[in-house]
Design an enzyme around this catalytic site. Structure first.
Site: not given
Ligand code: 13P
Length: 263
Positions: A19, A21, A108, A110, A180, A186, A225
């Site tokens: 992903n 982003k 997700h 976010e 997640e 992150g 992560s």
């Molecule tokens: P990270 O791997 O940067 O923690 O992000 C995970 C994520 O949100 C994947 O959709």
């Protein structure tokens, strides 16, 4: 914990999804796609797992072109809750499918936290994605406050139930799930394999109460992560079928190492 799958149904190959982003420029995305193309054509990227990448939507046509003829598939990071019409700024599931996109990440954290994608909106998006023939990657996960108050199972149950009520169990078999934990996204703080496995097993058991077949077949990815250094121990867990990778998927060598850590 023994996986609640039926032995006669072979488990699918692991799935590792990048992903990206809202990252990248035309220059950095070109470089990343070229490196992935090279690793894909040599066979090493997809030797142990099915692999997909989800660029920002404006880079999707480029990704489809560069990775055409490889085993790597393309996903989107979001799609509209409506089929078509006056929804300025939205991209429909049908448009994504028409371009050759295979997956779409929905729900997700976010999107849930920053863009109003509540349970009912996520459920409608999953329906649209399935109608268009996409494979939704349905994300669930608790915040740190929810985990610390002991609400983890309640939260992921509520999030998953909203989708099941909208599309039904049969359609869920055409989805991928992703656990997640919000506190691990992150942050560099990864869930321990035991913490992740506990929630994955909970989700699978929840599904098994309605359909053992769907529960056994559905892929449940872990995200939060994941790095080359911790991927193998996470992917070794009984109910973890792959990963949804954020930051580490922007580095082609790191992403390759994660894909090669699949069990
Ligand atoms: P990270 O791997 O940067 O923690 O992000 C995970 C994520 O949100 C994947 O959709």
């Amino acid at each position: 914990m023994v996986r609640v799958s039926q032995q006669k149904h072979p488990e699918p190959r692991p799935l590792v999804v990048g992903n990206w982003k809202m990252n990248g420029t035309p220059v950095t995305v070109s470089a990343l796609l070229s490196a992935l193309q090279r690793h894909a054509l040599s066979g090493e990227l997809t030797a142990r797992a099915d692999v997909a990448v989800c660029p920002a939507s404006i880079f999707i046509p480029q990704a489809l072109t560069v990775l055409a003829g490889t085993a790597v598939t393309i996903g989107a990071q979001n799609a509209a809750a409506h089929e078509s019409g006056a929804y300025t700024g939205e991209v429909s599931a049908g448009m994504l499918a028409a371009f050759g996109v295979r997956y779409v990440i929905l729900g997700h954290s976010e999107r849930r936290a920053l863009f109003g994608d509540q349970d009912d909106v996520v459920a409608k998006k999953v329906r649209q994605a399935l109608n268009a023939g996409l494979v939704p990657i349905v994300c669930v996960g608790e915040t740190l406050a929810e985990r610390e108050s002991g609400a983890t199972f309640d939260v992921v149950r509520r999030q998953l139930k909203a989708v099941i009520e909208e599309v039904g169990m049969d359609a869920l078999s055409r989805c991928v799930l992703a656990y997640e934990p919000v506190w691990a996204i992150g942050t560099g703080v990864t869930a321990t394999p035991a913490q992740a496995q506990e929630v994955h097993a909970f989700l699978r058991q929840m599904l098994a109460a309605s359909s053992r077949e769907v529960a056994g077949q559905i892929q449940i990815l872990y995200g939060g992560s994941v790095k080359a250094s911790n991927a193998a121990e996470l992917f070794a867990c009984e109910d973890i079928d792959g990963g949804l990778i954020g930051g580490a998927s922007l580095d082609s060598e790191e992403f390759l190492a994660i894909c090669q850590a699949a069990k």
